[in-house]
Design an enzyme around this catalytic site. Structure first.
Site, mmCIF file in Angstrom:
data_model
loop_
_atom_site.group_PDB
_atom_site.id
_atom_site.type_symbol
_atom_site.label_atom_id
_atom_site.label_comp_id
_atom_site.label_asym_id
_atom_site.label_seq_id
_atom_site.Cartn_x
_atom_site.Cartn_y
_atom_site.Cartn_z
ATOM 1 N N LYS A 50 0.813 -1.215 0.000
ATOM 2 C CA LYS A 50 0.000 0.000 0.000
ATOM 3 C C LYS A 50 0.849 1.270 0.000
ATOM 4 O O LYS A 50 0.339 2.360 -0.245
ATOM 5 C CB LYS A 50 -0.947 -0.011 1.193
ATOM 6 C CG LYS A 50 -2.006 -1.100 1.073
ATOM 7 C CD LYS A 50 -2.653 -1.382 2.412
ATOM 8 C CE LYS A 50 -3.593 -2.556 2.339
ATOM 9 N NZ LYS A 50 -2.928 -3.838 2.066
ATOM 10 N N VAL A 90 -1.116 -10.861 4.104
ATOM 11 C CA VAL A 90 -0.660 -12.135 4.638
ATOM 12 C C VAL A 90 -1.903 -12.958 4.977
ATOM 13 O O VAL A 90 -2.717 -12.564 5.815
ATOM 14 C CB VAL A 90 0.227 -11.943 5.883
ATOM 15 C CG1 VAL A 90 0.654 -13.288 6.454
ATOM 16 C CG2 VAL A 90 1.447 -11.090 5.535
#
Length: 141
Positions: A50, A90
């Protein structure tokens, strides 16, 4: 040393921007200064995809933390090396979309931010190995 601490909850950070700055930026600078003071050999920041093109405060603060870490090399006299690793979501980590789907078994639809959005996935073992690889091979920067 691995610096993986961060505030990551996007809505909370948008509502409390200074908390994002204090933790993700000033906290990272504190880690840099402590590492320099103690002459830690290698310090790596765990960042996020991001930060590549920030669309929110979380990505922006992580990008700033990355820039601080890279700049830290200019102050180290070669004793401490700073570097960054970046990866995406994740699978199975706290707050991940997978966790939300498991907790909401009855959901018939999943809303995404934008149909053109791409999600990058990595499992916990791979995330860990990327950090170790970075620590072993980093040159500072």
């Amino acid at each position: 040393m691995v610096h993986a601490a961060a505030l990551k909850q996007v809505p909370a950070l948008e509502f409390n921007p200074f908390e994002a700055v204090k933790t993700n930026i000033i906290g990272s600078q504190n880690v840099i200064e402590a590492a320099l003071d103690q002459e830690v050999e290698k310090v790596i920041l765990v960042s996020t995809d991001k930060a590549a093109m920030p669309a929110n405060l979380y990505g922006s603060t992580k990008l700033c933390a990355e820039k601080l870490f890279i700049a830290g090399n200019a102050y180290s006299d070669g004793k401490t090396k700073f570097s960054v690793v970046r990866y995406g979501n994740v699978v199975g980590s706290r707050g991940s979309i997978i966790e939300k789907l498991i907790k909401n078994e009855g959901a018939h639809t999943v809303t995404i931010t934008d149909e053109r959005m791409t999600r990058f996935w990595i499992d916990l073992e791979k995330a860990f190995s990327i950090v170790l690889f970075g620590l072993q091979h980093m040159e500072g920067g």
